[in-house]
Design an enzyme around this catalytic site. Structure first.
Site, PDB file in Angstrom:
ATOM      1  N   HIS A 243      46.509  68.813  13.737  1.00 25.29           N
ATOM      2  CA  HIS A 243      45.712  69.767  14.446  1.00 25.29           C
ATOM      3  C   HIS A 243      45.756  69.053  15.870  1.00 25.29           C
ATOM      4  CE1 HIS A 243      43.387  66.005  13.614  1.00 25.29           C
ATOM      5  NE2 HIS A 243      42.481  66.324  14.647  1.00 25.29           N
TER       6      HIS A 243
ATOM      7  N   HIS B   1      47.038  66.534  22.551  1.00 27.89           N
ATOM      8  CA  HIS B   1      48.468  66.318  21.949  1.00 27.89           C
ATOM      9  C   HIS B   1      48.203  66.354  20.655  1.00 27.89           C
ATOM     10  CE1 HIS B   1      46.345  62.551  22.494  1.00 27.89           C
ATOM     11  NE2 HIS B   1      46.588  62.401  21.444  1.00 27.89           N
TER      12      HIS B   1
END
Length: 193
Positions: free
Chosen positions: A131, A45
Site C-alpha cells: 500500500h 513510497h
C-alpha cells in the site's frame, strides 16, 4: 557507534506522484475538521521492509542482500488503485491507496525479508500488505471522528490511478525532524532477470 534508521522500498515515478498529489488534493478538504496527518506526496513510497536502527556495518550487508535479491528478480508493474483503511474501518489509523504487483512483488518482498532475517533482524509479524500511505489518523481521534473518517473513505471510490514499471529497489535512510521525515537513498539495486 551511530546507527541509521533505514528501510527498503520502491520509489515512485513522477507520474504516479502527480496522480497521488491530485488524489490528496481532492481528499484533504473532506477531512478538514478531522485529526489527520497527511504524508507529503514526495515522501510516499512502497515499503518492502522497515529495518529500524541499523549499524554502519550492517548497512553494507543489507546493501549486498538488496543487490543479490534484485539481481535474481525481473522488472514488473505496479497497478495502483483503491482506497482503504488500516487496521479496519472501526479503528482507522492509516489511509492508504492499494497496490497490486502480481506475484513478483510479494516474491521479491519475501526474498528481501528472508535476507534481513538471516542477518538477525526479527521476522516481520504482520503479513505483507502492499500500500501507499496517504495519511494517518491521529491517536487523539475520538470514536465519532473515526466513524467520520471511515464514512468519507467508504464514499470515495478510486479507480486505477496509474500502472508503474518497477525496475529498481532502494535502501533508504530516514531522518526524523520536527518538520517531518527526510528520506535519502543510500543504495539502489536494479531488477535484472
Amino acid at each position: 557507534m551511530t546507527t541509521v534508521r533505514a528501510f527498503i522500498a520502491i520509489d515512485l515515478p513522477d507520474i504516479l506522484r502527480e496522480r497521488l498529489r491530485s488524489l490528496a488534493a481532492d481528499l484533504q478538504p473532506r477531512f478538514e475538521e478531522l485529526p489527520i496527518r497527511w504524508v507529503p506526496v514526495d515522501n510516499i513510497h512502497l515499503t518492502l521492509r522497515f529495518l529500524g536502527d541499523v549499524s554502519p556495518s550492517n548497512l553494507a550487508l543489507i546493501e549486498d542482500i538488496l543487490h543479490n535479491e534484485c539481481a535474481a528478480a525481473a522488472p514488473f508493474e505496479l497497478h495502483v488503485e483503491g482506497l482503504g483503511l488500516f487496521p479496519n474501518a472501526r479503528r482507522p489509523r492509516v489511509i492508504w491507496v492499494g497496490v497490486d504487483g502480481g506475484e513478483q512483488l510479494p516474491q521479491l518482498q519475501q526474498r528481501l525479508e528472508a535476507g534481513v532475517v538471516r542477518l538477525g533482524y526479527p521476522a516481520e509479524q504482520r503479513a505483507f500488505s502492499p500500500h501507499l500511505t496517504l495519511g494517518r489518523v491521529q491517536r487523539s481521534a475520538n470514536t465519532r471522528q473515526q466513524r467520520q473518517v471511515a464514512d468519507i473513505i467508504g464514499q470515495h471510490q478510486v479507480g486505477l490511478l496509474e500502472t508503474a514499471a518497477v525496475n529498481e529497489v532502494a535502501l533508504f535512510k530516514s531522518e526524523l525532524n520536527p518538520d517531518g521525515a527526510v528520506y535519502t537513498k543510500l543504495a539502489v539495486a536494479t531488477l535484472q532477470i
